[in-house]
Scaffold this active site. Structure first.
Site, PDB file in Angstrom:
ATOM      1  CG  ASN A 153       5.086 -25.900  85.740  1.00  0.00           C
ATOM      2  OD1 ASN A 153       5.263 -26.079  84.541  1.00  0.00           O
ATOM      3  ND2 ASN A 153       4.512 -26.791  86.527  1.00  0.00           N
ATOM      4  CB  ILE A 154       2.930 -21.645  81.721  1.00  0.00           C
ATOM      5  CG1 ILE A 154       3.384 -20.353  82.391  1.00  0.00           C
ATOM      6  CG2 ILE A 154       1.592 -21.445  81.029  1.00  0.00           C
ATOM      7  CD1 ILE A 154       3.657 -19.223  81.429  1.00  0.00           C
ATOM      8  CB  CYS A 178      -5.329 -14.270  85.276  1.00  0.00           C
ATOM      9  SG  CYS A 178      -4.428 -12.864  84.569  1.00  0.00           S
TER      10      CYS A 178
END
Length: 243
Positions: A153-154, A178
């Site tokens: 789920n971006i 990241c």
């Protein structure tokens, strides 16, 4: 921590710049005239070499070390330059990498960063946070869970806000990272490439080069379907922006 020679450090920086230049050449629109394409690549090369020249004197201090083989263990001297994992130049004033740690501080200082964008939701390490504050580097944290397929789920809104920071040249030079500089960073950079009017095949090729065997179809689908229309009003100052 592995030791680093001057030749290895300089070669890694040169390779990053060269790879960026040729990636741009291959991704340029097929409709562009060859002379226009060549002129744009020359601009990229000039800017990349300028940054390399700023780094080279410090990197070459490694050659003057007391070690006969020209090596110093990382952390033994402030002038040892160790790039973060998966470090690369995205464009003029924009860099990408995995999560930096104390071994990378000297290298990061040489970039003269103004901004760091972290895409991890976890609390930022205190030692790295203190380093950023001490060097006047502003931290933006846009937490995106590092989920694996099929539970991915971006959040569009989070990526959109991160892109606004990247597009503001007042935040440059900026480092995007990241955990490993692959998936979340790859998605954000992929959206930047779309704003630069790269063809999708080149965008996906760049994503896959960093993600390797762990490339995710869901990430590439996100890049393809992400709505960039609301960001087109933001001025693009990048060296390879679509004209």
């Amino acid at each position: 921590m592995q030791s680093c020679t001057a030749a290895q450090a300089q070669a890694q920086v040169k390779l990053s710049f060269a790879y960026f230049s040729f990636s741009f050449l291959l991704s340029s629109s097929k409709s562009e005239a060859p002379d226009q394409k060549l002129a744009q690549v020359k601009i990229v090369e000039t800017r990349a070499l300028s940054l390399l020249n700023n780094l080279a004197p410090k990197i070459m201090k490694l050659d003057n070390s007391n070690n006969s083989n020209g090596q110093i263990s990382a952390g033994a001297d402030d002038d040892v330059f160790v790039p973060p994992l998966n470090f690369a130049m995205v464009d003029q004033g924009i860099f990408r990498s995995g999560f930096p740690d104390s071994a990378n501080f000297s290298f990061l200082k040489s970039l003269r960063l103004r901004t760091v964008i972290c895409l991890c939701p976890e609390p930022y390490p205190e030692v790295t946070s203190e380093f950023l504050k001490a060097n006047g580097i502003k931290l933006y944290q846009f937490g995106i869970d590092g989920c694996k397929e099929p539970f991915v789920n971006i959040p569009d809104d989070t990526v959109r806000e991160a892109l606004k920071v990247v597009l503001d040249v007042r935040n440059h030079p900026v480092l995007i990272h990241c955990k490993r500089g692959k998936h979340r960073t790859g998605c954000l950079v992929g959206c930047i490439r779309r704003l630069q009017k790269w063809c999708l095949s080149s965008v996906f090729d760049k994503y896959q080069r960093f993600a390797g065997a762990k490339a995710r179809v869901s990430d590439q689908r996100f890049i393809e379907l992400f709505d960039i229309s609301c960001l087109k009003s933001n001025p693009l100052s990048f060296s390879c922006s679509g004209k």
